[in-house]
Design a protein around this motif. Structure first.
Motif, PDB file in Angstrom:
ATOM      1  N   SER A   1       0.851  -1.196   0.000  1.00 45.94           N
ATOM      2  CA  SER A   1       0.000   0.000   0.000  1.00 45.94           C
ATOM      3  C   SER A   1       0.883   1.240   0.000  1.00 45.94           C
ATOM      4  CB  SER A   1      -0.903   0.000   1.234  1.00 45.94           C
ATOM      5  OG  SER A   1      -1.681   1.181   1.299  1.00 45.94           O
ATOM      6  N   GLY A   2       0.738   2.095  -1.011  1.00 48.88           N
ATOM      7  CA  GLY A   2       1.601   3.264  -1.164  1.00 48.88           C
ATOM      8  C   GLY A   2       1.106   4.471  -0.400  1.00 48.88           C
ATOM      9  N   SER A   3       2.058   5.273   0.098  1.00 51.14           N
ATOM     10  CA  SER A   3       1.760   6.525   0.792  1.00 51.14           C
ATOM     11  C   SER A   3       2.794   7.563   0.389  1.00 51.14           C
ATOM     12  CB  SER A   3       1.804   6.345   2.317  1.00 51.14           C
ATOM     13  OG  SER A   3       0.867   5.389   2.754  1.00 51.14           O
ATOM     14  N   VAL A   4       2.433   8.833   0.541  1.00 51.67           N
ATOM     15  CA  VAL A   4       3.354   9.929   0.278  1.00 51.67           C
ATOM     16  C   VAL A   4       3.298  10.887   1.462  1.00 51.67           C
ATOM     17  CG1 VAL A   4       3.950  11.871  -1.219  1.00 51.67           C
ATOM     18  CG2 VAL A   4       3.047   9.773  -2.216  1.00 51.67           C
TER      19      VAL A   4
ATOM     20  N   VAL B   1       8.048  12.285  -0.062  1.00 53.54           N
ATOM     21  CA  VAL B   1       8.718  10.998   0.109  1.00 53.54           C
ATOM     22  C   VAL B   1       7.643   9.921   0.008  1.00 53.54           C
ATOM     23  CG1 VAL B   1       9.941   9.467   1.693  1.00 53.54           C
ATOM     24  CG2 VAL B   1      10.621  11.867   1.502  1.00 53.54           C
ATOM     25  N   HIS B   2       7.846   9.022  -0.946  1.00 55.44           N
ATOM     26  CA  HIS B   2       6.892   7.936  -1.187  1.00 55.44           C
ATOM     27  C   HIS B   2       7.432   6.643  -0.586  1.00 55.44           C
ATOM     28  CE1 HIS B   2       5.690   4.397  -3.653  1.00 55.44           C
ATOM     29  NE2 HIS B   2       4.497   4.892  -3.441  1.00 55.44           N
ATOM     30  N   TRP B   3       6.529   5.859   0.007  1.00 51.90           N
ATOM     31  CA  TRP B   3       6.924   4.537   0.479  1.00 51.90           C
ATOM     32  C   TRP B   3       5.757   3.576   0.301  1.00 51.90           C
ATOM     33  CZ3 TRP B   3       5.418   8.446   3.725  1.00 51.90           C
ATOM     34  CH2 TRP B   3       4.423   8.155   4.675  1.00 51.90           C
ATOM     35  N   VAL B   4       6.076   2.297   0.343  1.00 51.02           N
ATOM     36  CA  VAL B   4       5.068   1.244   0.266  1.00 51.02           C
ATOM     37  C   VAL B   4       5.181   0.400   1.521  1.00 51.02           C
ATOM     38  CG1 VAL B   4       4.306  -0.816  -0.980  1.00 51.02           C
ATOM     39  CG2 VAL B   4       5.050   1.212  -2.244  1.00 51.02           C
ATOM     40  N   GLU B   5       4.040   0.070   2.106  1.00 47.29           N
ATOM     41  CA  GLU B   5       4.011  -0.650   3.372  1.00 47.29           C
ATOM     42  C   GLU B   5       3.335  -2.004   3.197  1.00 47.29           C
ATOM     43  OE1 GLU B   5       2.938   0.312   8.049  1.00 47.29           O
ATOM     44  OE2 GLU B   5       2.995   1.891   6.524  1.00 47.29           O
ATOM     45  N   TYR B   6       3.905  -2.999   3.881  1.00 50.64           N
ATOM     46  CA  TYR B   6       3.389  -4.363   3.864  1.00 50.64           C
ATOM     47  C   TYR B   6       3.276  -4.861   5.305  1.00 50.64           C
ATOM     48  CZ  TYR B   6       5.459  -4.331  -0.891  1.00 50.64           C
ATOM     49  OH  TYR B   6       5.836  -4.015  -2.184  1.00 50.64           O
ATOM     50  N   GLY B   7       2.277  -5.672   5.579  1.00 51.00           N
ATOM     51  CA  GLY B   7       2.271  -6.464   6.796  1.00 51.00           C
ATOM     52  C   GLY B   7       1.661  -5.829   8.019  1.00 51.00           C
TER      53      GLY B   7
ATOM     54  N   LEU C   1       9.044   7.393  -6.794  1.00 53.98           N
ATOM     55  CA  LEU C   1       7.978   8.382  -6.804  1.00 53.98           C
ATOM     56  C   LEU C   1       8.218   9.500  -5.801  1.00 53.98           C
ATOM     57  CD1 LEU C   1       4.923   6.002  -7.237  1.00 53.98           C
ATOM     58  CD2 LEU C   1       6.009   7.435  -8.973  1.00 53.98           C
ATOM     59  N   SER C   2       9.472   9.688  -5.404  1.00 54.47           N
ATOM     60  CA  SER C   2       9.831  10.799  -4.512  1.00 54.47           C
ATOM     61  C   SER C   2      10.596  11.839  -5.332  1.00 54.47           C
ATOM     62  CB  SER C   2      10.710  10.314  -3.343  1.00 54.47           C
ATOM     63  OG  SER C   2      10.023   9.415  -2.529  1.00 54.47           O
ATOM     64  N   GLU C   3       9.856  12.807  -5.862  1.00 54.56           N
ATOM     65  CA  GLU C   3      10.528  13.842  -6.650  1.00 54.56           C
ATOM     66  C   GLU C   3      11.475  14.635  -5.751  1.00 54.56           C
ATOM     67  OE1 GLU C   3       7.959  16.182  -9.148  1.00 54.56           O
ATOM     68  OE2 GLU C   3       6.578  14.496  -9.403  1.00 54.56           O
ATOM     69  N   VAL C   4      12.596  15.029  -6.314  1.00 59.46           N
ATOM     70  CA  VAL C   4      13.634  15.654  -5.498  1.00 59.46           C
ATOM     71  C   VAL C   4      13.252  17.060  -5.062  1.00 59.46           C
ATOM     72  CG1 VAL C   4      14.962  16.601  -7.436  1.00 59.46           C
ATOM     73  CG2 VAL C   4      16.138  15.979  -5.313  1.00 59.46           C
ATOM     74  N   GLY C   5      12.490  17.775  -5.896  1.00 58.39           N
ATOM     75  CA  GLY C   5      12.123  19.152  -5.556  1.00 58.39           C
ATOM     76  C   GLY C   5      13.348  20.026  -5.391  1.00 58.39           C
ATOM     77  N   ARG C   6      13.402  20.770  -4.285  1.00 59.02           N
ATOM     78  CA  ARG C   6      14.545  21.652  -4.025  1.00 59.02           C
ATOM     79  C   ARG C   6      15.619  20.981  -3.171  1.00 59.02           C
ATOM     80  NH1 ARG C   6      11.572  27.466  -2.676  1.00 59.02           N
ATOM     81  NH2 ARG C   6      10.514  27.705  -4.706  1.00 59.02           N
ATOM     82  N   ARG C   7      15.430  19.712  -2.864  1.00 58.53           N
ATOM     83  CA  ARG C   7      16.388  19.006  -2.024  1.00 58.53           C
ATOM     84  C   ARG C   7      17.612  18.567  -2.818  1.00 58.53           C
ATOM     85  NH1 ARG C   7      11.911  14.847   0.193  1.00 58.53           N
ATOM     86  NH2 ARG C   7      11.603  14.811  -2.064  1.00 58.53           N
ATOM     87  N   GLN C   8      18.637  18.183  -2.093  1.00 66.62           N
ATOM     88  CA  GLN C   8      19.812  17.569  -2.689  1.00 66.62           C
ATOM     89  C   GLN C   8      19.604  16.055  -2.732  1.00 66.62           C
ATOM     90  OE1 GLN C   8      22.679  19.510  -3.813  1.00 66.62           O
ATOM     91  NE2 GLN C   8      21.001  20.980  -3.577  1.00 66.62           N
ATOM     92  N   ALA C   9      20.322  15.383  -3.635  1.00 71.01           N
ATOM     93  CA  ALA C   9      20.168  13.933  -3.781  1.00 71.01           C
ATOM     94  C   ALA C   9      21.462  13.188  -3.508  1.00 71.01           C
ATOM     95  CB  ALA C   9      19.653  13.595  -5.182  1.00 71.01           C
ATOM     96  N   GLY C  10      22.460  13.868  -2.933  1.00 70.53           N
ATOM     97  CA  GLY C  10      23.719  13.219  -2.613  1.00 70.53           C
ATOM     98  C   GLY C  10      23.589  12.258  -1.444  1.00 70.53           C
TER      99      GLY C  10
END
Length: 313
Positions: free
Chosen positions: A20-23, A30-36, A81-90
């Motif tokens: 089940s996906g959430s943002v 920040v997108h994640w998927v949860e199980y269990g 599905l977590s777009e970076v936006g104005r954040r850094q990705a390092g």
């Protein structure tokens, strides 16, 4: 930010596996998927993908592990599905986002499981905030090169990505000239020792997911920033090695001996330098055991969690 109408489509990629996906918002989506089960008393497991990966990298093991505890598979900013936006990705920026995810979303100590770049980021997060971690599973983590260099084709791709302007052009060329299926198959060829082991169901979903991502704002800049940050960390590995040595929680290192991206010699060297770790070398397996040999990998994980009393097996 993610288009609110598109957020509703997210579960379609993982619902066949029970996800089940959430943002949420951590200075950006920040997108994640949860199980269990969320209330069975065992530490949750948080799974962190590698460079160019996403929550889909875990669909062959997350549902099985979710029979024993809550499982969350997170997309780092700039990926999935977590777009970076104005954040850094390092590396350092994503380690901070991961730690905030553990604190704000999960809220209890976890078993952190990271593949490739996700293993490096998980190591930094575990070292910086040991109170958030019950254990750490490193699945073919990005490691300083040992005596054997990576596969020449892989090394060339990383070299092209590292060069300013060349890297940007290289990614644009691939995006324009390869179909969604070809992009997925190219990744399988790079990450699997035996591409015939790839699940056709996962390939079909990954192809659809690749097409879906084409409709989102380009994440090429985030990918290159993460790739270059990864290479710089490996080029000056002292801080990374210190972080790994400082981790006091149980650690399991799993590594395929046919990994084209991170030679098995690097894993053996890391295991020798960290004698408290448990380690397993998988024969005839590549860079993503969780996709190539999920049952074998999960057997080793369950043996390890049982040994350390982390999950009631």
């Amino acid at each position: 930010m993610l288009d609110p109408e598109r957020v509703g489509e997210v579960p379609r990629f993982t619902e066949r596996w029970g996800g089940s996906g959430s943002v949420g918002d951590i200075d950006g989506p920040v997108h994640w998927v949860e199980y269990g089960d969320t209330d069975n008393g065992s530490p949750p497991v948080v799974m962190v993908h590698g460079l160019g990966g996403s929550h889909l990298n875990w669909v062959r093991v997350a549902p099985l592990l979710a029979k024993h505890t809550r499982v969350l598979t997170v997309d780092l900013p700039g990926f999935g599905l977590s777009e970076v936006g104005r954040r850094q990705a390092g590396i350092d920026a994503n380690a901070i986002v991961l730690q905030r995810f553990l604190q704000d979303v999960v809220g209890t100590p976890v078993i952190l499981m990271g593949n490739s770049m996700g293993g490096m980021i998980s190591s930094f997060a575990a070292a910086a905030h040991p109170e958030s971690i019950s254990g750490l599973v490193l699945v073919n983590p990005a490691l300083p090169v040992g005596q054997r260099l990576p596969d020449p084709q892989v090394a060339l791709q990383f070299a092209l990505q590292f060069i300013p302007f060349v890297g940007e052009g290289y990614l644009r060329f691939a995006s324009r000239n390869l179909t969604d299926r070809q992009l997925v198959e190219r990744m399988v060829e790079m990450c699997f020792a035996d591409p015939s082991r790839a699940s056709q169901e996962v390939l079909e979903v990954a192809t659809a997911f690749t097409g879906y991502r084409r409709g989102l704002p380009s994440q090429d800049a985030a990918f290159l920033q993460a790739s270059r940050s990864l290479l710089l960390t490996l080029a000056r590995p002292g801080r990374y090695q210190d972080a790994m040595r400082s981790i006091q929680r149980p650690v399991l290192l799993i590594h395929g001996d046919k990994d084209k991206l991170v030679p098995v010699a690097s894993a053996r060297k890391a295991a020798a330098a960290n004698e408290r770790w448990d380690s397993v070398i998988l024969n005839g397996v590549g860079h993503t055991p969780q996709l190539e040999v999920p049952d074998t990998m999960l057997d080793h994980v369950m043996t390890w969690v049982g040994k350390h009393g982390l999950i009631d097996v």
